[in-house]
Design an enzyme around this catalytic site. Structure first.
Site, mmCIF file in Angstrom:
data_model
loop_
_atom_site.group_PDB
_atom_site.id
_atom_site.type_symbol
_atom_site.label_atom_id
_atom_site.label_comp_id
_atom_site.label_asym_id
_atom_site.label_seq_id
_atom_site.Cartn_x
_atom_site.Cartn_y
_atom_site.Cartn_z
ATOM 1 N N ASP A 448 -3.232 0.566 -16.484
ATOM 2 C CA ASP A 448 -3.633 0.080 -15.176
ATOM 3 C C ASP A 448 -2.432 -0.607 -14.544
ATOM 4 O OD1 ASP A 448 -5.131 -0.567 -13.000
ATOM 5 O OD2 ASP A 448 -6.106 -2.283 -13.920
ATOM 6 N N LYS A 449 -2.483 -0.842 -13.247
ATOM 7 C CA LYS A 449 -1.370 -1.519 -12.590
ATOM 8 C C LYS A 449 -1.614 -3.024 -12.517
ATOM 9 C CE LYS A 449 -0.903 -1.815 -8.169
ATOM 10 N NZ LYS A 449 -0.668 -3.265 -7.988
ATOM 11 N N GLU A 552 -9.505 -12.411 -3.541
ATOM 12 C CA GLU A 552 -10.350 -13.241 -2.684
ATOM 13 C C GLU A 552 -9.811 -14.659 -2.576
ATOM 14 O OE1 GLU A 552 -14.454 -13.064 -3.849
ATOM 15 O OE2 GLU A 552 -14.800 -11.614 -2.249
ATOM 16 N N PHE A 593 -19.798 -6.030 -2.769
ATOM 17 C CA PHE A 593 -18.806 -5.011 -3.109
ATOM 18 C C PHE A 593 -19.262 -4.234 -4.341
ATOM 19 C CE2 PHE A 593 -15.239 -3.706 -5.719
ATOM 20 C CZ PHE A 593 -14.424 -3.031 -4.816
ATOM 21 N N THR A 730 -4.511 3.663 -11.130
ATOM 22 C CA THR A 730 -4.735 2.465 -10.334
ATOM 23 C C THR A 730 -5.658 2.769 -9.167
ATOM 24 O OG1 THR A 730 -3.632 0.765 -8.997
ATOM 25 C CG2 THR A 730 -2.639 2.958 -9.010
ATOM 26 N N GLY A 731 -6.294 1.749 -8.692
ATOM 27 C CA GLY A 731 -7.154 1.879 -7.520
ATOM 28 C C GLY A 731 -6.444 1.617 -6.213
ATOM 29 N N ASP A 732 -5.154 1.296 -6.255
ATOM 30 C CA ASP A 732 -4.389 1.014 -5.038
ATOM 31 C C ASP A 732 -4.135 2.290 -4.257
ATOM 32 O OD1 ASP A 732 -4.189 -1.739 -5.399
ATOM 33 O OD2 ASP A 732 -2.511 -1.500 -6.779
ATOM 34 N N ARG A 842 -5.955 5.399 -6.114
ATOM 35 C CA ARG A 842 -7.288 5.426 -5.512
ATOM 36 C C ARG A 842 -8.313 6.048 -6.451
ATOM 37 N NH1 ARG A 842 -7.586 1.645 -1.726
ATOM 38 N NH2 ARG A 842 -6.475 2.094 0.215
ATOM 39 N N ASP A 872 0.975 -9.466 -20.626
ATOM 40 C CA ASP A 872 2.410 -9.632 -20.746
ATOM 41 C C ASP A 872 3.008 -8.334 -21.249
ATOM 42 O OD1 ASP A 872 4.607 -12.086 -22.337
ATOM 43 O OD2 ASP A 872 4.984 -10.450 -20.957
#
Length: 1272
Positions: A448-449, A552, A593, A730-732, A842, A872
């Site tokens: 994951d990012k 948030e 969400f 990643t979801g970005d 995405r 880390d």
């Protein structure tokens, strides 16, 4: 009175209930069958009730074991709840008890093929006609192995019992008959109301009724459930929060909860509370789950809905799937092969015995009175006798030894200080011992990012409001200025509630807010209203926000500093401080969400009476729901979002909508109805959310920075050199993921091509993937694809290695959904495996799992998935030095284990006679040779930590299964068989005619056995000494101590003392003393040892000299660095120029080749058009930044070849196929301004580089053993 029980999912604790059948003297015990979800009994039973306040003798219609479809729980009514036979709060994770341990554990151990074989073998040894060995030769090692395994299992289960007892005996305050009473957790029942206090664990799954905080709020920590340490907020219903701490009101509370049956979904709960004629919807925000800890809340009361094994925590703690490693599978296969070998040997020897009996042995039957009848029957009995004699080839102690080895490696990981996370005072923890060696075979890392490659610490960096960007700083000439720590921050002194830690540098945004711009103020008003953050005001003006996500928290903190301060929240209101004025908004609806919605919204009524919807979410999701009038602003904002994403920032789009009173009232009625239904509640709610979140007006976008973890580029470089492929899931958005890829050096400008797959249909995605594949492989790939051939099989890993050009693949979520279809998944995998870097953006959590499963299913590779738990990345880099050893040393362990067993196989002839003494057969595997091999597996290392990190290519053999495979097994077997033959025939020939000093024969059968046994112990001990590269005190003690133990036991067994006590078991008095006092015997032992060892020693010497492996070369470099005195290191100054006729400062083809390291790929021909390796430059540059690596080893050390990071020691020519050259033959990276010590160019004319031909600065002193020569 009659009750129908049709929804009891489990009555595993049925006997603990209060029923006893009048028609039977035994309890009604059907609980275990009921857990299978099958109706095992239906009928009418008479029961005696144990509770004194219930009338005895009720008749009940019982349906035991029916599947529970819904749960009904009535508060403070145990009588009502007991009829459903819900599980109590007792948990049980242990497997055994004092009565079942022995039979169950023995049954489980018999599942291992080797153990079952030895049980059968023991039975055969009890048959006198075929037994040629005493029964104790089998039962002693078998009992020891079974005992060790049983002790381990018993110890594990003891701790499980202890943990269960500790948890079950925890105290909780339970409301019983109107009073709070201390009860053990195991006595808590469904429907009870319990009180929790601050910092207490939640005893069961509770419906929150009331709390000490205003409006029924409470804070919980869910680290035991999902690993997240940030606090989460739960809120009681308004109708129950009024109960407060009034015991009398709580005792009178008789609400009934109708909800879903027990399940393992931690993030979902669906139910309804029926009380006082009203129905109130329940969701996960009203629940406190078992395993959570109450924080920052003095007290709270809750109603038990699920207890014990039916809680969500325990539903997720079901029996885990046992994962078998590749070593486990290979060992099982090899053991079966050994069985086959054993049977073949038995058949061959039995046939030989049959022929011998026909030709020779039959003449002696009358004298021996065997009564065998015929030779075929004799051969049949001989077959079983050989199965007994040759049993030593089956490694009975192998499985136990492997478990000990795995356990030791896991403890090494736990104890390593360099894997210790100082910021949280947390050591590394190996939670499984079954998979440690597979860390040495990882081919793919799925990362994951956020929180893995980045720190998950969010900072509000930039924003776009109504088409204007804020966050950049410009000088007096209008030029953009880089922001550093010295850049002045915006003055927020106008806001007394601002956060002093918040930093922002663009003062124009503050001026816009102060100027009263409607869009700017509405922008920050949205950030202050649309969230799930909970405020905590510890003192006047000292606000602390408890956020469920750092995003948030960053956005709400930004709104706070720009004058829109979130102050308080109730179930119905949200209070803000807007530019110094307190404003309260009525909260009408909250649209939460989810991973599917990718957005959240709130509907509020402002003091003017206007109803507004505020929404924030992923830009692609929000843009699809905008009003058509936003087209121009949408285009501008999209440009800004692309700029933000190009800088690696996380973005969100913001929008709002004005709602009409009548339309909203109608929509609200439908929402209330949908929130109370039990079936398909979430689907109905999503439809209503979708309906109202349409035709919104765009406000702008936010950009939050998530900084990279320390050491990410260096770690990526190390893993790339180790041939480990890293896929980022990643979801970005695409631009953000690309920027992070460039920041991590996963993507580089010098790559040949970066393919971006962004098609929306299956046809478009398929065309893009096939076009990328054709570009990588050439036009011929189209033909291969047309014929259905694939490049993703296991054998194609070699083909992938031949792809010199570097490619990257980026695919978004829409395209990935199409590519994961059956007809395209193979093409996707082909292209991805041919690329150096793969980034999926995405993507949803489900798609992440599908990608991992795709690789595991088709590539059959060992994969490593890393989520947000990897806080880390440097820990991953430090773990790299474990990857090669964990598999490599286990492989050496297995090689030696099989070798020593095959070397032990001896039989005198076709007459089923054993050469060795029976006690030696018994003790060989469990005493004489068990500890040295464990010491080697635990402590041995090919190279030290510094060289493991410096040369990551050492990891590649483990990926390719070169360290231990079926070929290695056959090599070990042949080596063992050769040793076995030498151990028998050489002493036999030498001792046949040898005589003592007094003229008598040197050896009889027992003296011969002592000679061979002594030779065997010495040979295997010398062999393990030669196999050990790293000696510790433990290795010395175990190896030489085992030899000493052999001689001590040998002389003890042949002593007068044991003979006088056990004359039948130890009859050979003085045999060892008489045999081992003869010089000729020791000469035979010495000669046998030399003949056994020297051939393999010669083979290894020639192999290391002619075809050295990577480990051989690095090990020689390590030894050379140790010999160099510390004071001999030459102080080096940065070199600014090269001296020599062939070098110039002008840019040209030669200079570019040298600085990029491309000459490492040149062949002997100077005009060869071989492809270049573009990875050398960036890897050398990145690894050069690590600095101090040479200083750690106490010497400058040899230089690294940029193609794989390995330089051969002086005097050893490099192999052009593996990129290994002479020491120091590496071109430094002149572009990056970084020069690692000794990084100089190899001779471009020879492709390999003769030892010592190194291009160096003539002003520098030559290192010992190297010839300085300027190559022109």
């Amino acid at each position: 009175m009659r009750y129908d029980i049709h929804n009891s999912a489990s009555i595993s604790h049925f006997n603990d209930r209060a029923w006893k059948s009048r028609s039977s003297t035994t309890h009604f015990a059907v609980g275990l069958l009921a857990t299978q979800g099958v109706c095992v009994y239906r009928g009418t039973l008479d029961f005696t009730w144990r509770y004194p306040d219930v009338k005895a003798g009720w008749r009940r219609d019982v349906c035991v074991g029916c599947v529970e479809e819904e749960r009904r729980v009535r508060a403070n009514d145990r009588v009502y709840n007991e009829k459903f036979s819900y599980a109590d709060n007792r948990i049980k994770t242990s497997k055994y008890n004092i009565f079942t341990f022995l039979p169950i554990n023995l049954f489980e151990q018999s599942q291992r093929v080797a153990n079952a074989y030895f049980v059968v073998l023991l039975i055969l040894q009890l048959i006198p006609e075929i037994s040629s060995l005493s029964w104790f030769t089998t039962i002693v090692p078998l009992v020891m192995v079974l005992t060790i395994s049983a002790v381990k299992d018993a110890t594990d289960d003891y701790f499980r019992h202890k943990s269960d007892q500790q948890v079950n005996n925890r105290q909780s305050q339970v409301l019983i008959r109107g009073k709070l009473q201390n009860e053990k957790w195991m006595n808590v029942r469904v429907g009870d109301i319990i009180k929790l206090e601050n910092n207490q664990f939640v005893a069961a799954d509770l419906l929150l009724l009331s709390s000490s905080e205003p409006y029924g709020l409470c804070y919980i920590e869910t680290a035991e459930l999902d690993g997240e340490t940030n606090l989460k907020v739960r809120q009681a219903l308004t109708v129950t929060s009024d109960l407060g701490t009034d015991i009398s009101k709580l005792a009178e509370f008789d609400g009934e909860v109708i909800c879903e049956p027990p399940n393992n979904k931690l993030d979902r709960f669906t139910g309804t509370l029926h009380w006082c004629g009203s129905k109130h919807p329940l969701d996960n925000e009203r629940m406190l789950l078992r395993g959570c800890v109450l924080r920052n809340t003095d007290w709270c009361f809750g109603l038990v809905v699920f207890a014990g094994p039916q809680t969500k925590l325990m539903q997720n703690c079901g029996r885990s799937t046992f994962k078998r490693t590749s070593i486990d599978k290979l060992m099982n296969t090899l053991v079966l092969w050994i069985f086959g070998f054993l049977i073949c040997m038995g058949i061959i020897l039995a046939v030989g015995n049959t022929f011998w009996e026909v030709q020779v042995g039959g003449a002696f039957w009358a004298w021996l009175r065997w009564g065998l009848g015929n030779s075929i029957y004799s051969g049949f009995l001989t077959f079983w006798s050989y199965i007994i004699i040759l049993n030593t080839v089956v490694p009975i102690s192998l499985y136990v030894s492997v478990e000990v080895l795995r356990l030791g490696h896991s403890y090494f990981i736990n104890w390593d200080r360099k894997l210790f996370y100082n910021q949280r005072n947390t050591p590394a923890e190996a939670r499984t011992t079954t998979l440690t060696e597979e860390l040495g075979q990882v081919e793919f890392i799925f990362s994951d990012k956020t929180g893995t490659l980045t720190q998950n610490i969010m900072v509000f960096n930039k924003c776009s409001i109504n088409g204007t960007t804020y966050g950049d700083v410009y000088d007096d000439f209008g030029l953009k200025v880089d922001i550093t720590e010295r850049t002045p921050c915006v003055d927020f002194s106008f806001n007394s509630l601002s956060d002093p830690k918040f930093r922002f540098h663009d003062s124009s945004l503050v001026e816009a807010v102060k100027g009263g711009g409607a869009c700017v103020q509405e922008f920050f008003r949205l950030l202050a209203l649309c969230h799930t953050v909970m405020p905590e005001e510890r003192s006047e003006g000292e606000l602390v926000y408890q956020a469920q996500s750092p995003d948030e928290g960053a956005l709400v903190t930004a709104a706070r500093n720009f004058g829109f301060v979130f102050r308080a929240r109730t179930p119905e209101t949200i209070t803000l401080d807007e530019m110094g004025h307190s404003v309260t908004y009525q909260l009408l609806a909250f649209l939460d969400f989810s991973n599917v919605r990718k957005r959240m919204s709130v509907i509020v009524r402002n003091p003017k009476g206007e109803i507004k919807l505020y929404s924030k979410g992923a830009d692609t999701i929000v843009f699809e729901r905008l009003h058509p009038s936003n087209e121009e602003l949408l285009y501008t904002t999209s440009e800004h979002l692309n700029e933000f994403a190009g800088e690696g920032l996380r973005t969100l789009a913001l929008a709002y909508k004005d709602l009409e009173e009548d339309a909203f009232g109608e929509w609200m009625k439908r929402l209330l109805y949908a929130s109370t239904v039990l079936e398909n509640r979430q689907e109905l709610l999503n439809q209503l959310y979708e309906e109202i979140e349409q035709d919104m007006m765009l406000l702008g976008a936010t950009a939050v920075e998530d900084k990279l973890q320390e050491g990410v580029p260096e770690t990526i470089a190390c893993l790339s050199l180790a041939n480990i492929k890293i896929w980022v899931l990643t979801g970005d958005k695409l631009e953000t993921a690309m920027n992070i890829g460039y920041s991590c050096n996963m993507l580089r400008d010098d790559m040949d091509e970066v393919f971006i797959i962004s098609g929306h249909s299956s046809l478009e995605v398929g065309c893009e993937l096939r076009r990328a594949k054709e570009q990588i492989l050439g036009p011929s790939s189209a033909k291969l694809s047309a014929t259905g051939k694939s490049f993703s099989s296991t054998s194609d890993s070699v083909f992938e290695e031949t792809i010199i050009a570097e490619y990257g693949l980026i695919i978004n979520g829409h395209s990935l959904a199409q590519a994961l279809e059956v007809d395209l998944e193979q093409v996707l995998l082909d292209v991805a495996c041919l690329c150096k870097t793969v980034i999926c953006c995405r993507v949803t959590p489900l798609q992440k799992a599908q990608v991992v499963e795709l690789v595991k299913r088709h590539k059959r590779a060992v994969t490593l998935a890393i989520g947000d738990g990897a806080n880390d990345v440097s820990m991953i880099k430090k773990l790299l030095r474990y990857l090669q050893p964990l598999f490599g040393y286990g492989s050496k362990f297995l090689c030696y284990f099989f070798y020593k067993n095959f070397a032990f196989v001896q039989c005198g002839s076709v007459l089923c006679q054993t050469v060795y003494d029976q006690w030696f057969i018994t003790l060989y595997n469990i005493v004489y040779t068990s500890l040295p091999v464990l010491a080697m597996g635990l402590f041995d290392q090919d190279v030290n930590e510094q060289f493991s990190l410096r040369y990551p290519s050492l990891y590649r053999p483990g990926q390719l299964n070169l360290l231990f495979n079926k070929r290695k097994f056959f090599t070990c077997m042949l080596h063992g068989v050769f040793t076995s033959f030498v151990l028998f025939f050489l002493p036999y020939c030498l001792c046949l005619s040898a005589i003592r000093d007094d003229g008598s024969h040197v050896s009889d059968q027992q003296a011969f056995a002592v000679t061979i046994a002594t030779s065997l112990v010495i040979v295997v001990s010398v062999q393990i000494g030669l196999d050990t590269n790293y000696w510790t005190a433990v290795n010395h003690f175990f190896v030489w101590g085992s030899v000493a133990m052999y001689f001590a036991i040998l002389f003890a067994m042949h002593s007068d003392g044991l003979f006088s006590i056990f004359p039948s078991q130890f009859p050979y008095v003085g045999t060892a003393r008489n045999a081992l006092t003869q010089k000729s015997v020791w000469l035979v032992i010495l000669l046998t040892t030399v003949v056994c060892i020297m051939p393999m020693l010669a083979v290894r010497f020639l192999k290391k000299d002619l075809h050295p492996s990577l480990a051989n070369k690095v090990r020689l470099l390590q030894r050379a660095s140790r010999k160099q005195p510390p004071g001999s290191r030459v102080a080096r100054r940065p070199r600014t120029r090269l001296t020599g006729a062939g070098f110039t400062h002008q840019q040209g083809a030669t200079g570019e080749i040298i600085t990029s390291g491309r000459n490492m790929k040149l062949t002997v021909s100077a005009h060869s058009s071989a492809p270049t390796d573009k990875s050398s430059s960036w890897i050398g540059s990145v690894l050069g930044k690590r600095g101090g690596m040479e200083e750690e080893t106490g010497s400058e050390g040899p230089a690294r070849d940029p193609t794989d990071g390995i330089g051969a020691p002086g005097g050893v020519s490099g192999d052009p196929t593996d990129g290994i050259g002479a020491p120091g033959r590496v071109a430094g990276d002149s572009k990056g301004g970084i020069r690692a010590p000794g990084r100089v160019a190899r001779d471009p004319t020879d492709g390999i580089g003769a030892p010592g031909r190194v291009a160096r600065d003539p002003t520098e002193e030559a290192e010992e053993g190297l010839v300085v020569e300027i190559v022109t």
